[in-house]
Design a protein around this motif. Structure first.
Motif, PDB file in Angstrom:
ATOM      1  N   LEU A   1       0.831  -1.203   0.000  1.00  0.00           N
ATOM      2  CA  LEU A   1       0.000   0.000   0.000  1.00  0.00           C
ATOM      3  C   LEU A   1       0.866   1.253   0.000  1.00  0.00           C
ATOM      4  O   LEU A   1       1.992   1.247   0.505  1.00  0.00           O
ATOM      5  N   PRO A   2       0.361   2.359  -0.539  1.00  0.00           N
ATOM      6  CA  PRO A   2       1.149   3.599  -0.570  1.00  0.00           C
ATOM      7  C   PRO A   2       1.405   4.136   0.835  1.00  0.00           C
ATOM      8  O   PRO A   2       0.545   4.029   1.716  1.00  0.00           O
ATOM      9  N   ASN A   3       2.568   4.701   1.030  1.00  0.00           N
ATOM     10  CA  ASN A   3       2.942   5.249   2.332  1.00  0.00           C
ATOM     11  C   ASN A   3       2.603   6.738   2.354  1.00  0.00           C
ATOM     12  O   ASN A   3       3.465   7.608   2.272  1.00  0.00           O
ATOM     13  N   THR A   4       1.301   7.015   2.461  1.00  0.00           N
ATOM     14  CA  THR A   4       0.787   8.383   2.432  1.00  0.00           C
ATOM     15  C   THR A   4      -0.212   8.566   3.562  1.00  0.00           C
ATOM     16  O   THR A   4      -0.495   7.637   4.319  1.00  0.00           O
ATOM     17  N   GLY A   5      -0.777   9.772   3.664  1.00  0.00           N
ATOM     18  CA  GLY A   5      -1.888   9.988   4.567  1.00  0.00           C
ATOM     19  C   GLY A   5      -3.129   9.277   4.050  1.00  0.00           C
ATOM     20  O   GLY A   5      -3.173   8.808   2.907  1.00  0.00           O
ATOM     21  N   TYR A   6      -4.143   9.205   4.892  1.00  0.00           N
ATOM     22  CA  TYR A   6      -5.375   8.477   4.555  1.00  0.00           C
ATOM     23  C   TYR A   6      -6.388   9.414   3.910  1.00  0.00           C
ATOM     24  O   TYR A   6      -6.672  10.487   4.432  1.00  0.00           O
ATOM     25  N   LYS A   7      -6.927   8.989   2.755  1.00  0.00           N
ATOM     26  CA  LYS A   7      -7.946   9.784   2.064  1.00  0.00           C
ATOM     27  C   LYS A   7      -9.135   8.920   1.635  1.00  0.00           C
ATOM     28  O   LYS A   7      -9.851   9.264   0.702  1.00  0.00           O
TER      29      LYS A   7
ATOM     30  N   SER B   1      -2.448   2.428   7.808  1.00  0.00           N
ATOM     31  CA  SER B   1      -3.658   1.717   8.236  1.00  0.00           C
ATOM     32  C   SER B   1      -3.310   0.278   8.606  1.00  0.00           C
ATOM     33  O   SER B   1      -3.745  -0.243   9.643  1.00  0.00           O
ATOM     34  N   ALA B   2      -2.530  -0.372   7.735  1.00  0.00           N
ATOM     35  CA  ALA B   2      -2.162  -1.771   7.962  1.00  0.00           C
ATOM     36  C   ALA B   2      -1.261  -1.919   9.183  1.00  0.00           C
ATOM     37  O   ALA B   2      -1.441  -2.831  10.002  1.00  0.00           O
ATOM     38  N   LEU B   3      -0.282  -1.026   9.327  1.00  0.00           N
ATOM     39  CA  LEU B   3       0.606  -1.096  10.485  1.00  0.00           C
ATOM     40  C   LEU B   3      -0.155  -0.814  11.779  1.00  0.00           C
ATOM     41  O   LEU B   3       0.133  -1.407  12.823  1.00  0.00           O
ATOM     42  N   GLY B   4      -1.134   0.086  11.715  1.00  0.00           N
ATOM     43  CA  GLY B   4      -1.941   0.372  12.895  1.00  0.00           C
ATOM     44  C   GLY B   4      -2.756  -0.827  13.331  1.00  0.00           C
ATOM     45  O   GLY B   4      -2.827  -1.155  14.522  1.00  0.00           O
ATOM     46  N   TYR B   5      -3.373  -1.511  12.364  1.00  0.00           N
ATOM     47  CA  TYR B   5      -4.133  -2.715  12.704  1.00  0.00           C
ATOM     48  C   TYR B   5      -3.208  -3.814  13.207  1.00  0.00           C
ATOM     49  O   TYR B   5      -3.559  -4.571  14.120  1.00  0.00           O
ATOM     50  N   LYS B   6      -2.028  -3.921  12.616  1.00  0.00           N
ATOM     51  CA  LYS B   6      -1.078  -4.928  13.091  1.00  0.00           C
ATOM     52  C   LYS B   6      -0.713  -4.659  14.547  1.00  0.00           C
ATOM     53  O   LYS B   6      -0.626  -5.594  15.359  1.00  0.00           O
ATOM     54  N   THR B   7      -0.522  -3.396  14.892  1.00  0.00           N
ATOM     55  CA  THR B   7      -0.242  -3.040  16.281  1.00  0.00           C
ATOM     56  C   THR B   7      -1.358  -3.519  17.199  1.00  0.00           C
ATOM     57  O   THR B   7      -1.116  -4.109  18.261  1.00  0.00           O
TER      58      THR B   7
ATOM     59  N   ILE C   1      -6.985  10.680  11.198  1.00  0.00           N
ATOM     60  CA  ILE C   1      -7.779   9.515  10.814  1.00  0.00           C
ATOM     61  C   ILE C   1      -6.950   8.594   9.934  1.00  0.00           C
ATOM     62  O   ILE C   1      -6.360   9.015   8.940  1.00  0.00           O
ATOM     63  N   MET C   2      -6.947   7.305  10.287  1.00  0.00           N
ATOM     64  CA  MET C   2      -6.123   6.326   9.584  1.00  0.00           C
ATOM     65  C   MET C   2      -6.951   5.270   8.856  1.00  0.00           C
ATOM     66  O   MET C   2      -6.445   4.596   7.966  1.00  0.00           O
ATOM     67  N   PHE C   3      -8.213   5.120   9.240  1.00  0.00           N
ATOM     68  CA  PHE C   3      -9.120   4.214   8.528  1.00  0.00           C
ATOM     69  C   PHE C   3     -10.535   4.477   9.012  1.00  0.00           C
ATOM     70  O   PHE C   3     -10.761   4.689  10.208  1.00  0.00           O
ATOM     71  N   SER C   4     -11.491   4.479   8.074  1.00  0.00           N
ATOM     72  CA  SER C   4     -12.868   4.802   8.439  1.00  0.00           C
ATOM     73  C   SER C   4     -13.844   4.202   7.439  1.00  0.00           C
ATOM     74  O   SER C   4     -13.463   3.809   6.332  1.00  0.00           O
ATOM     75  N   ALA C   5     -15.105   4.129   7.850  1.00  0.00           N
ATOM     76  CA  ALA C   5     -16.206   3.844   6.927  1.00  0.00           C
ATOM     77  C   ALA C   5     -16.707   5.194   6.441  1.00  0.00           C
ATOM     78  O   ALA C   5     -17.108   6.037   7.242  1.00  0.00           O
TER      79      ALA C   5
END
Length: 499
Positions: free
Chosen positions: A210-216, A223-229, A276-280
């Motif tokens: 995945l791209p290493n950018t902010g979330y849009k 997002s993936a690293l946050g969920y892995k944490t 915000i790193m991931f949302s619906a």
């Protein structure tokens, strides 16, 4: 119950293309899903976009009252209901049977969220598996783009498997589309340890591709690293969790939003928000958020006094110890996040004084309603109210608090862990007293500080129930909890995992 759910899942694994939808107006208008067939699909990037949109669409499921196909449970805008299973909130209605579940009445036939959490998750997983298995057929796309689409689908698949294993423990695991053969129909449960391994593999792939950018709106590396944490924290791999969170912190793609705590949970503050790193993501009228309708009009979730009392006074002390707390004016001189999160007597529900909240007149037993995720411009609300607030699943404040927790659990408190927590407290419109690090701060003391900070910062965001479970505190806390109607919240050991 599980057998019938598997049949639903198997049907969807064959018919996933017909079920592909979208959280966005553009996809719904461009390519009607009733005209998709397996023989003509997987030809162009437009097909890939539609398939990926179908994976994301499940994040928006839940209480979209204009569409029967979306009037189902799941995460989506109904995620505050998870707090109704904790000591932070009371489920005042029978919506999705959360009130039954919250009072230890759950059985294999309870239904509502008890079954829909399973069904919605496997429907989403089926859509993700379909994309992962077929996107390489679109040779007009570059390999890099195909890998990115697969990475997004694998991230969403991990999101749902993490929910499933948190709720049910051992669940069926399949990473490929299923058929109607006997082996598929009789697919058994996979041990939770293997589910966790599969989740981590998906998240590792996603973080690489995945791209290493902010979330849009689309999942990114953070997002993936946050969920892995979060997964590593849940399985108590403290050092790995801290190291993963530190990567997010060091890559500096996210930050604490300084534009106002409340605006994290309503538009336009959510647009391109650095926290915000991931949302619906919701876009009325095709897919709208139910926040104002459910939490303001229907009053389905009512914060409990236990949560309200847990907000410290502005001197950073418990209200039972603070000299600036005034019992006659209980909401003054309190942590500013209280007023941003909780609607109490006198707070304006709309934009004028005439809309001041009166819990007695409105029949709110506990005296409180959510203010987080509520948009005053929608008042007065009704069953037809359409809102656009996105539901935030992951934000940078959570990363900082998970880092502090993981560091503390692995080796005790240190300056970096304290600094991470203090970044959350020092938000521009919060400015609560900072924690001072010294050699006398013990692991147990800092653990209590972290857990309190998580409760306050992430209140009514669907986190408390899962935090109490992973801390092993759910029974201890819930056995002491009563709802405003006087009912007790006894928690049985069997309820740790749902049937």
């Amino acid at each position: 119950m599980k057998k019938s759910v598997k049949k639903t899942y198997l049907y969807l694994s064959l018919a996933a293309l017909a079920a592909l939808g979208s959280c966005t107006k553009d996809f719904l208008n461009k390519n009607p899903t009733d005209k998709i067939s397996e023989s003509t699909f997987w030809k162009t990037q437009t097909d890939a976009d539609l398939a990926l949109s179908g994976c994301y669409e499940f994040l928006c499921r839940g209480y979209n009252s204009t569409s029967s196909s979306n009037a189902r449970g799941g995460w989506g805008g109904a995620s505050m209901f998870w707090d109704g299973l904790s000591d932070d909130a009371f489920v005042s209605s029978t919506s999705n049977n959360f009130n039954i579940i919250s009072r230890s009445g759950i059985t294999s036939t309870t239904g509502g969220m008890q079954s829909e959490g399973y069904e919605i998750s496997y429907q989403a997983i089926a859509a993700c598996n379909k994309l992962i298995a077929n996107i390489d057929r679109i040779t007009s796309m570059s390999q890099q783009d195909r890998d990115r689409y697969k990475a997004e689908a694998r991230f969403i698949r991990a999101h749902y498997y993490f929910l499933l294993t948190n709720l049910y423990g051992d669940v069926p695991l399949t990473l490929e589309p299923l058929g109607m053969d006997d082996a598929s129909i009789r697919l058994g449960r996979t041990p939770k340890t293997n589910i966790i391994e599969a989740i981590l593999a998906d998240l590792d792939y996603a973080s690489e591709k995945l791209p290493n950018t902010g979330y849009k709106g689309h999942a990114v590396r953070g997002s993936a690293l946050g969920y892995k944490t979060k997964v590593l924290l849940t399985v108590k791999k403290w050092a790995e969790a801290a190291a993963t969170a530190k990567i997010v912190m060091d890559e500096n793609k996210f930050s604490i939003y300084q534009g106002g705590y409340r605006d994290l949970f309503r538009k336009p503050g959510q647009n391109n928000n650095p926290e915000i790193m991931f949302s619906a993501r919701f876009l009325p009228p095709n897919m709208y958020s139910p926040a104002d309708m459910m939490y303001s009009y229907l009053k389905t979730i009512q914060p409990l006094g236990y949560l309200v009392d847990s907000y410290y006074a502005i001197d950073g002390k418990d209200i039972k110890e603070s000299t600036v707390y005034d019992a006659k004016n209980p909401y003054e001189n309190r942590d500013p996040r209280l007023k941003s999160t909780i609607m109490y007597r006198g707070v304006w529900r709309g934009t004028t004084a005439s809309s001041a909240f009166d819990p007695v007149a409105e029949g709110v037993l506990g005296g409180f309603l959510p203010r987080k995720y509520i948009n005053e411009s929608k008042w007065p609300t009704s069953y037809a109210t359409q809102s656009d607030q996105d539901w935030v699943f992951l934000r940078y404040a959570d990363i900082l608090l998970m880092y502090a927790e993981a560091k503390n659990e692995s080796a005790g408190p240190d300056q970096t862990a304290v600094d991470a927590l203090n970044k959350v407290r020092s938000r521009a419109d919060v400015k609560m007293p900072l924690v001072q690090f010294s050699g006398s701060l013990t692991k147990n003391e800092f653990r209590d500080i972290i857990r309190h900070e998580r409760r306050i910062e992430l209140a009514l965001e669907g986190q408390r129930y899962f935090d109490l479970k992973r801390w092993g505190m759910i029974k201890e806390v819930m056995d002491k909890t009563k709802d405003p109607d006087g009912a007790s919240r006894l928690f049985m050991a069997r309820d740790t995992l749902w049937p």
